[in-house]
Design an enzyme around this catalytic site. Sequence first.
Site, PDB file in Angstrom:
ATOM      1  N   ILE A  22     -19.301 -16.347  12.297  1.00 56.16           N
ATOM      2  CA  ILE A  22     -18.463 -16.628  11.123  1.00 56.16           C
ATOM      3  C   ILE A  22     -17.175 -15.807  11.210  1.00 56.16           C
ATOM      4  O   ILE A  22     -16.091 -16.294  10.865  1.00 56.16           O
ATOM      5  CB  ILE A  22     -19.229 -16.307   9.807  1.00 56.16           C
ATOM      6  CG1 ILE A  22     -20.463 -17.213   9.663  1.00 56.16           C
ATOM      7  CG2 ILE A  22     -18.321 -16.415   8.586  1.00 56.16           C
ATOM      8  CD1 ILE A  22     -20.161 -18.703   9.579  1.00 56.16           C
ATOM      9  N   CYS A 389     -32.059 -39.084  13.073  1.00 51.91           N
ATOM     10  CA  CYS A 389     -32.674 -39.152  14.400  1.00 51.91           C
ATOM     11  C   CYS A 389     -34.194 -39.379  14.298  1.00 51.91           C
ATOM     12  O   CYS A 389     -34.614 -40.506  14.111  1.00 51.91           O
ATOM     13  CB  CYS A 389     -32.317 -37.906  15.215  1.00 51.91           C
ATOM     14  SG  CYS A 389     -32.522 -38.182  16.974  1.00 51.91           S
ATOM     15  N   HIS A 518     -26.708 -37.844  15.103  1.00 47.91           N
ATOM     16  CA  HIS A 518     -26.690 -36.653  14.237  1.00 47.91           C
ATOM     17  C   HIS A 518     -25.337 -36.541  13.530  1.00 47.91           C
ATOM     18  O   HIS A 518     -24.445 -35.862  14.031  1.00 47.91           O
ATOM     19  CB  HIS A 518     -26.953 -35.395  15.066  1.00 47.91           C
ATOM     20  CG  HIS A 518     -28.341 -35.321  15.606  1.00 47.91           C
ATOM     21  ND1 HIS A 518     -29.383 -34.764  14.912  1.00 47.91           N
ATOM     22  CD2 HIS A 518     -28.874 -35.777  16.770  1.00 47.91           C
ATOM     23  CE1 HIS A 518     -30.496 -34.852  15.613  1.00 47.91           C
ATOM     24  NE2 HIS A 518     -30.214 -35.475  16.749  1.00 47.91           N
ATOM     25  N   GLU A 520     -24.621 -34.811  11.180  1.00 48.70           N
ATOM     26  CA  GLU A 520     -24.377 -33.414  10.768  1.00 48.70           C
ATOM     27  C   GLU A 520     -23.498 -32.647  11.752  1.00 48.70           C
ATOM     28  O   GLU A 520     -22.952 -31.608  11.412  1.00 48.70           O
ATOM     29  CB  GLU A 520     -25.709 -32.681  10.542  1.00 48.70           C
ATOM     30  CG  GLU A 520     -26.544 -32.391  11.787  1.00 48.70           C
ATOM     31  CD  GLU A 520     -27.545 -33.499  12.129  1.00 48.70           C
ATOM     32  OE1 GLU A 520     -27.325 -34.665  11.717  1.00 48.70           O
ATOM     33  OE2 GLU A 520     -28.543 -33.205  12.817  1.00 48.70           O
TER      34      GLU A 520
HETATM   35  N1  GLN Z   1     -38.065 -36.774  19.302  1.00 55.11           N
HETATM   36  C1  GLN Z   1     -37.175 -37.864  19.144  1.00 55.11           C
HETATM   37  C2  GLN Z   1     -36.571 -38.324  20.465  1.00 55.11           C
HETATM   38  O1  GLN Z   1     -36.600 -37.616  21.423  1.00 55.11           O
HETATM   39  C3  GLN Z   1     -36.090 -37.545  18.143  1.00 55.11           C
HETATM   40  C4  GLN Z   1     -35.162 -36.480  18.616  1.00 55.11           C
HETATM   41  C5  GLN Z   1     -34.340 -35.873  17.513  1.00 55.11           C
HETATM   42  O2  GLN Z   1     -34.657 -35.982  16.335  1.00 55.11           O
HETATM   43  N2  GLN Z   1     -33.288 -35.163  17.872  1.00 55.11           N
HETATM   44  O3  GLN Z   1     -36.055 -39.412  20.557  1.00 55.11           O
END
Ligand code: GLN
Length: 548
Positions: A22, A389, A518, A520
């Site tokens: 930070i 995901c 993702h 995020e």
């Molecule tokens: N385990 C799942 C995969 O490999 C999801 C991975 C994750 O959530 N980053 O596809």
Amino acid sequence: MPNSPRYIFVMGGVLSGLGKGIAVSSIARLLQGAGYRVSAMKVDPYVNVDAGTMNPTEHGEVFVTKDGLETDQDIGNYERYLNVELTKDSYMTTGQVYLSVIRRERNLEYHGKSVQVVPHIPEEVIRRIKYAAKVNHSDIMIVEIGGTVGEYENLLFLEAARMMHLQDPASVQFILVSYLPIPHVLGEMKTKPTQHAVRALNSAGIQPDFVLCRAERPLDAPRKERISVFCNMHRDDIISAEDAPSVYDVPINFEKEGLGSKILAKFGMKERTRDLTEWRRLVTKIHKSKRTVSIGIIGKYFATGEFTLADSYLSVIESIKHACWSLGMQPKLTWLDAEEYEKHPSSLKKLSAFDGIIVPGGFGARGVEGKMAAIEYVRTHAIPYFGLCYGLQLAVIEFARHVLKLKDANTTENDPKTPFPVIDMMPDQREKLDHHDFGGTMRLGEYRCRLVNGSRAQVAYGTRQVKERHRHRYEVNNSFRAKLEHRGLMVSGVNPDRNLVEIMELQKHPFFMGVQFHPEFKSYPLDPHPLFVAFIKACIKKKSLRKT
Ligand code: GLN
């Protein structure tokens, strides 16, 4: 304008967990606000080549860059403060450094010389730092050295920093982030550990330009004086860095201490502008947002060892905050243990108390049945749901089992023999696993996603195509897609290059969305992610409906 980049090395003293990342991000933001091109990079002393092979409870969240490197969570902090996307050059580990030196040795690139830890390892470190500054066109590159001074592990990185300073003293500065405890029994702030940390740095041949003094309270004049005398530094270079109400306050606190201007003055650079307006507006908004929205996060990386749940899901938490603040709200986050729903299904009822539920990324079988029970509950009780995901994959399995009645539908990650592999591994992935090629081989980094016009996702983004970052081996199995869609699970985002499902949503629900990527990793305090904003809007609506 300086034509060669300036470098600032930031190291930690006394103890870890002081918020060095930070501090680096905040300094970067200040210097960016002064009109310079600033970049930041992290040096991790681990022998691991990247962070991808480390469990989040060991090392915190694995952050993925757009070009697909699995890195430390601090890279996420740098991106959020600088509002830029960094590349894999922003992260270096001991493993990467040794790997490239050994590869070069095998290629005869040392021309018969003996290859030695010193100077060849620090030289490779320096090459990487300079390269990162070059590709980022940085006026100033800030290099965070992981760990604390005095540790055996980061010595070679300190040596590289010392060598760079020796080569060109005017272009290199050192900042020590230290800690000043206030022992309970004394009630007084103590400077001695910081004096020792500076001495440890001195024994590596480095004299700090600034010491950032992390403490519960601001540093008073006598303490600044004491550190100044005992550490052989100017009083003005001892910077107070007291605990802040939020991590986003830190740049403002540093600005009060004049840190940005002092750094530039030492480099002989002028402030081109001084623009923290947007940032100040953000911080005011953070403090003014009082109404709460209650979000449950169902996870499994609970506190074990040094890193806690909050570290494992850092970017998810920050994304929720960014979206909430932009809507004048404050999130109330609750950690929900997935296994609880397996042991005590009656606790599913408690989910009704939340305005929204998130299932973030994850791996393996532990807790997944509990997560799916929770997903079924929120799907059938009109509670807003956002799956990230694994959160998308489990929502698809749950839908297949309970709506399509495909008993024992599963992901082949957890049940390779399932009769209904609605989530399955991509063929190129299987090949990698057959060769035990695990590290850095998932589908990583940025891929395109084409959005279906009029879908909730498309409306939220306000565009037809986006790029988002990935980290997974498994995918929605396209042979089940028509059946899923037929029963109302809309595929609203698809990767156009390989026809892979990227987003799924339910139309007949206040908000039910799963994303294979993702989001995020691309949310910024000054630019919250549109899907998080859409989800939080639905949560606010849920809250107001509950009241009426
Ligand atoms: N385990 C799942 C995969 O490999 C999801 C991975 C994750 O959530 N980053 O596809």
